[in-house]
Design a protein around this motif. Structure first.
Motif, PDB file in Angstrom:
ATOM      1  N   MET A   1       0.870  -1.106   0.274  1.00 11.92           N
ATOM      2  CA  MET A   1      -0.256  -0.124  -0.088  1.00 11.92           C
ATOM      3  C   MET A   1       0.963   1.246  -0.124  1.00 11.92           C
ATOM      4  SD  MET A   1      -3.585   0.700   2.160  1.00 11.92           S
ATOM      5  CE  MET A   1      -4.537   2.085   1.788  1.00 11.92           C
ATOM      6  N   LEU A   2       0.481   2.138  -0.805  1.00 12.88           N
ATOM      7  CA  LEU A   2       1.353   3.401  -0.964  1.00 12.88           C
ATOM      8  C   LEU A   2       1.051   4.321   0.338  1.00 12.88           C
ATOM      9  CD1 LEU A   2       0.711   4.440  -4.720  1.00 12.88           C
ATOM     10  CD2 LEU A   2       2.816   3.547  -3.526  1.00 12.88           C
ATOM     11  N   ASN A   3       2.238   5.093   0.643  1.00 11.64           N
ATOM     12  CA  ASN A   3       2.160   5.941   1.794  1.00 11.64           C
ATOM     13  C   ASN A   3       1.697   7.404   1.068  1.00 11.64           C
ATOM     14  OD1 ASN A   3       2.269   7.519   3.862  1.00 11.64           O
ATOM     15  ND2 ASN A   3       4.475   7.560   4.003  1.00 11.64           N
ATOM     16  N   LYS A   4       0.625   7.635   0.885  1.00  7.41           N
ATOM     17  CA  LYS A   4       0.230   8.959   0.039  1.00  7.41           C
ATOM     18  C   LYS A   4      -0.288   9.977   0.795  1.00  7.41           C
ATOM     19  CE  LYS A   4      -3.593   8.885  -2.383  1.00  7.41           C
ATOM     20  NZ  LYS A   4      -4.592   8.428  -3.764  1.00  7.41           N
ATOM     21  N   VAL A   5       0.298  11.137   0.165  1.00  5.98           N
ATOM     22  CA  VAL A   5       0.164  12.520   0.859  1.00  5.98           C
ATOM     23  C   VAL A   5      -0.886  13.328   0.048  1.00  5.98           C
ATOM     24  CG1 VAL A   5       2.048  13.708   0.244  1.00  5.98           C
ATOM     25  CG2 VAL A   5       0.907  14.482   2.222  1.00  5.98           C
ATOM     26  N   THR A   6      -1.865  14.130   0.420  1.00  6.33           N
ATOM     27  CA  THR A   6      -2.605  14.907  -0.303  1.00  6.33           C
ATOM     28  C   THR A   6      -2.485  16.113   0.007  1.00  6.33           C
ATOM     29  OG1 THR A   6      -4.397  13.385  -0.331  1.00  6.33           O
ATOM     30  CG2 THR A   6      -4.860  15.614  -0.862  1.00  6.33           C
ATOM     31  N   LEU A   7      -1.690  17.007  -1.066  1.00  8.36           N
ATOM     32  CA  LEU A   7      -1.594  18.502  -0.757  1.00  8.36           C
ATOM     33  C   LEU A   7      -2.954  19.259  -1.244  1.00  8.36           C
ATOM     34  CD1 LEU A   7       1.823  18.810  -2.514  1.00  8.36           C
ATOM     35  CD2 LEU A   7       1.308  18.542  -0.344  1.00  8.36           C
ATOM     36  N   THR A   8      -3.486  19.918  -0.362  1.00  7.29           N
ATOM     37  CA  THR A   8      -4.755  20.716  -0.492  1.00  7.29           C
ATOM     38  C   THR A   8      -5.011  22.074  -0.228  1.00  7.29           C
ATOM     39  OG1 THR A   8      -7.233  20.128  -0.217  1.00  7.29           O
ATOM     40  CG2 THR A   8      -5.857  19.716   1.506  1.00  7.29           C
ATOM     41  N   VAL A   9      -6.122  22.621  -0.651  1.00 10.02           N
ATOM     42  CA  VAL A   9      -6.397  24.202  -0.390  1.00 10.02           C
ATOM     43  C   VAL A   9      -7.511  23.786   0.753  1.00 10.02           C
ATOM     44  CG1 VAL A   9      -7.297  26.271  -1.086  1.00 10.02           C
ATOM     45  CG2 VAL A   9      -5.363  24.953  -2.304  1.00 10.02           C
ATOM     46  N   SER A  10      -7.517  24.370   1.858  1.00  4.74           N
ATOM     47  CA  SER A  10      -8.543  24.101   2.745  1.00  4.74           C
ATOM     48  C   SER A  10      -8.645  25.405   3.832  1.00  4.74           C
ATOM     49  CB  SER A  10      -8.363  22.974   3.950  1.00  4.74           C
ATOM     50  OG  SER A  10      -8.051  21.625   3.145  1.00  4.74           O
ATOM     51  N   SER A  11      -9.854  25.529   4.068  1.00  8.07           N
ATOM     52  CA  SER A  11     -10.299  26.917   5.006  1.00  8.07           C
ATOM     53  C   SER A  11      -9.820  26.195   6.379  1.00  8.07           C
ATOM     54  CB  SER A  11     -11.750  27.034   4.925  1.00  8.07           C
ATOM     55  OG  SER A  11     -12.499  25.797   5.539  1.00  8.07           O
ATOM     56  N   ARG A  12      -9.679  27.288   7.368  1.00  9.77           N
ATOM     57  CA  ARG A  12      -9.340  26.960   8.821  1.00  9.77           C
ATOM     58  C   ARG A  12     -10.612  26.102   9.044  1.00  9.77           C
ATOM     59  NH1 ARG A  12      -5.971  29.348  12.462  1.00  9.77           N
ATOM     60  NH2 ARG A  12      -5.353  30.887  11.000  1.00  9.77           N
ATOM     61  N   GLU A  13     -11.702  26.303   8.953  1.00  7.65           N
ATOM     62  CA  GLU A  13     -12.736  25.566   9.398  1.00  7.65           C
ATOM     63  C   GLU A  13     -12.630  24.095   9.065  1.00  7.65           C
ATOM     64  OE1 GLU A  13     -17.680  24.900   9.192  1.00  7.65           O
ATOM     65  OE2 GLU A  13     -16.623  26.663   8.281  1.00  7.65           O
ATOM     66  N   ALA A  14     -12.280  23.615   7.695  1.00  4.47           N
ATOM     67  CA  ALA A  14     -12.387  22.437   7.264  1.00  4.47           C
ATOM     68  C   ALA A  14     -10.713  21.789   7.874  1.00  4.47           C
ATOM     69  CB  ALA A  14     -11.902  22.590   5.841  1.00  4.47           C
ATOM     70  N   VAL A  15      -9.796  22.490   8.131  1.00 10.59           N
ATOM     71  CA  VAL A  15      -8.724  21.752   8.865  1.00 10.59           C
ATOM     72  C   VAL A  15      -9.154  21.482  10.262  1.00 10.59           C
ATOM     73  CG1 VAL A  15      -6.432  22.406   9.702  1.00 10.59           C
ATOM     74  CG2 VAL A  15      -7.087  23.144   7.417  1.00 10.59           C
ATOM     75  N   THR A  16      -9.827  22.433  10.690  1.00 10.08           N
ATOM     76  CA  THR A  16     -10.323  22.085  12.215  1.00 10.08           C
ATOM     77  C   THR A  16     -11.156  20.939  12.296  1.00 10.08           C
ATOM     78  OG1 THR A  16     -10.133  24.286  12.912  1.00 10.08           O
ATOM     79  CG2 THR A  16     -11.749  23.087  14.254  1.00 10.08           C
ATOM     80  N   ASN A  17     -12.103  20.864  11.428  1.00 12.24           N
ATOM     81  CA  ASN A  17     -13.043  19.777  11.217  1.00 12.24           C
ATOM     82  C   ASN A  17     -12.101  18.418  11.153  1.00 12.24           C
ATOM     83  OD1 ASN A  17     -15.413  21.363  11.810  1.00 12.24           O
ATOM     84  ND2 ASN A  17     -15.772  21.342   9.599  1.00 12.24           N
ATOM     85  N   ARG A  18     -11.154  18.226  10.450  1.00 10.43           N
ATOM     86  CA  ARG A  18     -10.279  17.200  10.181  1.00 10.43           C
ATOM     87  C   ARG A  18      -9.724  16.894  11.308  1.00 10.43           C
ATOM     88  NH1 ARG A  18      -8.669  18.916   5.251  1.00 10.43           N
ATOM     89  NH2 ARG A  18      -6.667  19.714   5.822  1.00 10.43           N
ATOM     90  N   THR A  19      -9.355  17.843  11.897  1.00  8.28           N
ATOM     91  CA  THR A  19      -8.600  17.634  13.321  1.00  8.28           C
ATOM     92  C   THR A  19      -9.455  16.913  14.364  1.00  8.28           C
ATOM     93  OG1 THR A  19      -6.812  19.508  12.552  1.00  8.28           O
ATOM     94  CG2 THR A  19      -7.195  18.482  14.904  1.00  8.28           C
ATOM     95  N   LEU A  20     -10.509  17.531  14.414  1.00  8.52           N
ATOM     96  CA  LEU A  20     -11.556  16.958  15.327  1.00  8.52           C
ATOM     97  C   LEU A  20     -11.945  15.369  15.099  1.00  8.52           C
ATOM     98  CD1 LEU A  20     -13.811  20.080  15.876  1.00  8.52           C
ATOM     99  CD2 LEU A  20     -12.085  19.060  17.564  1.00  8.52           C
ATOM    100  N   ALA A  21     -12.046  15.218  13.697  1.00 11.78           N
ATOM    101  CA  ALA A  21     -12.463  13.976  13.293  1.00 11.78           C
ATOM    102  C   ALA A  21     -11.072  12.961  13.607  1.00 11.78           C
ATOM    103  CB  ALA A  21     -12.892  14.010  11.759  1.00 11.78           C
ATOM    104  N   ALA A  22     -10.226  13.490  13.460  1.00  9.24           N
ATOM    105  CA  ALA A  22      -8.828  12.542  13.679  1.00  9.24           C
ATOM    106  C   ALA A  22      -9.069  12.211  15.200  1.00  9.24           C
ATOM    107  CB  ALA A  22      -7.483  13.126  13.116  1.00  9.24           C
ATOM    108  N   PHE A  23      -9.120  13.273  16.121  1.00 12.02           N
ATOM    109  CA  PHE A  23      -9.355  13.131  17.488  1.00 12.02           C
ATOM    110  C   PHE A  23     -10.484  12.025  17.882  1.00 12.02           C
ATOM    111  CE2 PHE A  23      -6.972  17.249  18.207  1.00 12.02           C
ATOM    112  CZ  PHE A  23      -5.942  16.784  18.592  1.00 12.02           C
ATOM    113  N   ARG A  24     -11.420  11.755  17.073  1.00  9.66           N
ATOM    114  CA  ARG A  24     -12.539  10.884  17.451  1.00  9.66           C
ATOM    115  C   ARG A  24     -12.199   9.636  16.950  1.00  9.66           C
ATOM    116  NH1 ARG A  24     -15.691  15.440  15.647  1.00  9.66           N
ATOM    117  NH2 ARG A  24     -15.975  14.250  13.460  1.00  9.66           N
ATOM    118  N   GLY A  25     -10.820   9.359  16.288  1.00  9.73           N
ATOM    119  CA  GLY A  25     -10.482   8.156  15.793  1.00  9.73           C
ATOM    120  C   GLY A  25     -10.601   7.720  14.335  1.00  9.73           C
ATOM    121  N   GLU A  26     -11.279   8.757  13.506  1.00 12.39           N
ATOM    122  CA  GLU A  26     -11.755   8.858  12.250  1.00 12.39           C
ATOM    123  C   GLU A  26     -10.444   8.998  11.306  1.00 12.39           C
ATOM    124  OE1 GLU A  26     -14.925  11.320  11.374  1.00 12.39           O
ATOM    125  OE2 GLU A  26     -15.951  10.900  13.140  1.00 12.39           O
TER     126      GLU A  26
END
Length: 114
Positions: A1-26
């Motif tokens: 399996m490839l270790n892939k990174v996504t380079l993206t343009v995201s709002s602060r809100e989207a980054v915060t939502n992704r971080t909170l989802a990661a803290f929930r184990g997603e």
């Protein structure tokens, strides 16, 4: 399996939502976010993109070895490496080598009508 990174343009809100989802184990995968397409392209100039292409899947390298591989002067590569380190795109190992710890890169952003 490839270790892939996504380079993206995201709002602060989207980054915060992704971080909170990661803290929930997603699982979020590896993502490096930029505030705007302009910031992404300011950071990933043509020469820096060539640098990332040369480092993808390669493991830790010295700046000197990378400059030889790219057939560029050490000073120019040094400046590009430090810009990518400052942006969080590259890592530095304990031994002082530089590392782009991914086997693949996906760039994701959307252009919308003004």
């Amino acid at each position: 399996m490839l270790n892939k990174v996504t380079l993206t343009v995201s709002s602060r809100e989207a980054v915060t939502n992704r971080t909170l989802a990661a803290f929930r184990g997603e699982p979020q995968g590896a993502v490096i976010s930029f505030a705007s397409p302009e910031m992404l392209w300011q950071t990933l100039t043509r020469k820096r993109w060539e640098l990332l292409k040369a480092m993808t899947g390669r493991g830790p390298m010295t700046i000197r070895a990378l400059s030889r591989e790219l057939d560029r002067d050490v000073k120019g590569v040094h400046g590009d490496v430090h810009a990518l380190l400052d942006a969080g795109v590259l890592d530095r190992t304990e031994e002082g080598r530089i590392l782009f710890p991914y086997d693949a890169v996906h760039v994701d952003f959307e252009l919308e009508a003004a």
